[in-house]
Design an enzyme around this catalytic site. Structure first.
Site, PDB file in Angstrom:
ATOM      1  N   HIS A   1      49.774 112.213 106.282  1.00 47.73           N
ATOM      2  CA  HIS A   1      50.429 112.799 105.106  1.00 47.73           C
ATOM      3  C   HIS A   1      49.588 113.965 104.578  1.00 47.73           C
ATOM      4  CE1 HIS A   1      53.476 109.544 103.780  1.00 47.73           C
ATOM      5  NE2 HIS A   1      53.374 109.614 105.091  1.00 47.73           N
TER       6      HIS A   1
ATOM      7  N   TYR B   1      55.206 109.570  93.320  1.00 44.60           N
ATOM      8  CA  TYR B   1      54.713 108.881  92.128  1.00 44.60           C
ATOM      9  C   TYR B   1      55.554 109.367  90.953  1.00 44.60           C
ATOM     10  CZ  TYR B   1      50.319 107.840  94.659  1.00 44.60           C
ATOM     11  OH  TYR B   1      49.371 107.394  95.551  1.00 44.60           O
TER      12      TYR B   1
ATOM     13  N   LYS C   1      42.545 103.861  95.841  1.00 46.56           N
ATOM     14  CA  LYS C   1      41.112 104.027  96.111  1.00 46.56           C
ATOM     15  C   LYS C   1      40.413 102.730  96.526  1.00 46.56           C
ATOM     16  CE  LYS C   1      40.709 108.231  95.886  1.00 46.56           C
ATOM     17  NZ  LYS C   1      41.336 108.382  97.179  1.00 46.56           N
TER      18      LYS C   1
ATOM     19  N   TYR D   1      42.047 112.722  95.178  1.00 47.71           N
ATOM     20  CA  TYR D   1      42.972 111.872  95.939  1.00 47.71           C
ATOM     21  C   TYR D   1      42.516 111.729  97.389  1.00 47.71           C
ATOM     22  CZ  TYR D   1      47.623 109.958  97.059  1.00 47.71           C
ATOM     23  OH  TYR D   1      48.671 109.145  97.434  1.00 47.71           O
TER      24      TYR D   1
ATOM     25  N   PRO E   1      45.607 100.354  91.395  1.00 47.01           N
ATOM     26  CA  PRO E   1      46.032 100.889  92.691  1.00 47.01           C
ATOM     27  C   PRO E   1      46.533 102.341  92.659  1.00 47.01           C
ATOM     28  CG  PRO E   1      47.635  99.322  91.853  1.00 47.01           C
ATOM     29  CD  PRO E   1      46.488  99.268  90.917  1.00 47.01           C
TER      30      PRO E   1
HETATM   31  C1  PHB Z   1      50.815 101.498  99.008  1.00 43.90           C
HETATM   32  O1  PHB Z   1      51.422 102.004  99.959  1.00 43.90           O
HETATM   33  O2  PHB Z   1      50.754 100.271  98.864  1.00 43.90           O
HETATM   34  C2  PHB Z   1      50.177 102.383  97.993  1.00 43.90           C
HETATM   35  C3  PHB Z   1      50.139 103.748  98.230  1.00 43.90           C
HETATM   36  C4  PHB Z   1      49.586 104.576  97.279  1.00 43.90           C
HETATM   37  C5  PHB Z   1      49.083 104.052  96.108  1.00 43.90           C
HETATM   38  C6  PHB Z   1      49.092 102.688  95.898  1.00 43.90           C
HETATM   39  C7  PHB Z   1      49.654 101.837  96.841  1.00 43.90           C
HETATM   40  O3  PHB Z   1      48.568 104.880  95.180  1.00 43.90           O
END
Ligand code: PHB
Ligand code: APR
Length: 396
Positions: free
Chosen positions: A73, A201, A297, A384, A293
């Site tokens: 990604h 997000y 990280k 990130y 989450p």
């Molecule tokens: C996930 O795919 O579980 C995931 C991805 C990004 C995040 C948190 C969880 O920021």
């Protein structure tokens, strides 16, 4: 009685990766895990790797399937108020991320460790640590109803937030910092095509939402929910309709829904304990720190701790120098605190905390600023993809 160089408590990603790296460096270890291998491999956790984590897994010789099946990604989307903006990770911070589930990493690592009989003791009960302040610590445990003892040079406490390692340290020897967030994440795994090629997000008045994935046919979605909610209160229909309501119309229209394979609610917490070393005992990963989450990280911090400890142990057994081991706690904490700050900031930006309309307007202003300022987007991007120890990687 058994003897080894490093006793590792816990066979999560931290413990298994450390043991795999040590084995390749000619250092003996035994991993003691409370759960069964089947249980550990079935746990659904995060699934987004920083490139430095990818590199360490490759160096450990467990990256073949990850490279074949993982999804690269180069960016992700931030959405709010019916609009969305792409954060170009590759362009802004020069790095990409890899989508590859933590349960897949666990499977790859457990398979690699299975090549060495006795390297991992699954279903080891009542693990107890002693003499970790002395040169030859002891770890005792019960396996198949027999009480066993291991003598070792070092103990790596890789047993997560609720493990026995941190709990073995007298409270006056450590300082804990904690922030508990007033909401949880309800996560759903489903065999439906992901909403988009990249993660989305979303900040919404109804609460945060995240559209992630595990593969081109398997999606991982989350919505912010009250802490006291139970999964029974969330039928699949309710989940999909809530997720759709929190996405910009453009995305809501293309959301594909289906039966959930797994559904769970996780609380959000920031937690750091200092120091991360006590005599011959080293705390690694979730045993020493937890992040919410948002930004994924947790696993990457665990991998970074493992890298520092592994190098320290290699140096020690190669030259008897303790310099890197002595620096372990300070080096690891430098990264941990920066990731703790970033995860707290990203969580604060994206979630609904209260009825405070002023706070919500500030979030919208900051999101707009992110979309308009490459300096702001760059700061998000470099955090990130994972901060190295060298500052200022961001390019215009
Ligand atoms: C996930 O795919 O579980 C995931 C991805 C990004 C995040 C948190 C969880 O920021
Ligand atoms: N004895 C033996 N094993 C234990 C004990 C104990 N007393 N307590 C816990 N364990 C095991 C758990 O069963 C688990 O398998 O330790 C392991 C800890 O693994 P994780 O919790 O996955 O922690 P870690 O390996 O540091 O990985 C960090 O994984 O949990 C996610 O969000 C976390 O992504 C982050 C990453």
């Amino acid at each position: 009685m058994w003897s080894t160089q490093v006793a590792i408590i816990g066979a999560g990603p931290s413990g298994l990766l450390l043991s795999q790296l040590l084995q390749r460096s000619g250092i003996a270890s035994i991993v003691l895990e409370r759960q069964s291998r089947t249980h550990v491999e079935a746990r659904i956790r995060a699934g987004l790797l920083e490139w430095t984590s990818v590199e360490l897994l490759l160096e450990a010789g467990v990256g073949e399937r990850m490279i074949r099946e993982g999804l690269v990604h180069d960016g992700f989307e931030v959405a709010w108020a019916d609009t969305h903006h792409r954060i170009d990770l590759k362009g802004l911070a020069g790095r990409s991320m890899l989508v590859y589930g933590q349960s897949e990493i666990e499977r790859d690592l457990a398979e690699a460790r299975a090549a060495e009989p006795g390297a991992v003791v699954w279903e080891a009960c009542d693990v107890a640590l002693s003499d970790w302040d002395a040169p030859r610590p002891r770890v005792t445990y019960t396996h198949r109803s027999v009480r066993e003892e291991i003598r070792c040079d070092f103990i790596a406490g890789c047993d997560g937030f609720h493990g026995v390692s941190r709990a073995s340290v007298p409270p006056d020897r450590l300082t804990a910092y904690e922030r508990v967030y007033p909401f949880g994440w309800l996560g759903v795994l489903a065999d439906v095509p992901p909403l988009s090629d990249e993660l989305v997000y979303a900040n919404h008045e109804r609460g945060f939402a995240l559209c992630s994935m595990r593969s081109r046919g398997r999606s991982r979605y989350y919505v912010q929910c009250p802490l006291e909610d139970t999964v029974e209160q969330w039928t699949d229909e309710r989940f999909w309709s809530e997720l759709r309501a929190r996405l910009p119309r453009h995305y809501a229209a293309r959301l594909v829904t289906g039966p959930s394979l797994e559904k769970s609610i996780a609380p959000l917490r920031s937690f750091v304990t200092e120091p991360m070393r006590f005599g011959q005992l080293f705390l690694v990963g979730d045993a020493a720190h937890i992040v919410p989450p948002t930004g994924a990280k947790g696993l990457n911090l665990a991998v970074a701790d493992v890298r520092v400890l592994w190098r320290g142990l290699v140096e020690f057994y190669g030259s008897r120098s303790t310099q890197l081991l002595d620096e372990y706690s300070a080096r690891a904490l430098q990264r941990v605190w920066k990731a703790t700050r970033f995860s707290w900031w990203f969580t604060t930006l994206m979630h609904r905390f209260s009825e405070d309309r002023f706070a919500h307007r500030l979030q919208l202003a900051e999101l707009d600023y992110l979309a308009q300022s490459s300096a702001a987007a760059c700061s998000l991007a470099e955090n990130y993809v994972g901060l190295g120890f060298e500052p200022g990687r961001c390019q215009e």
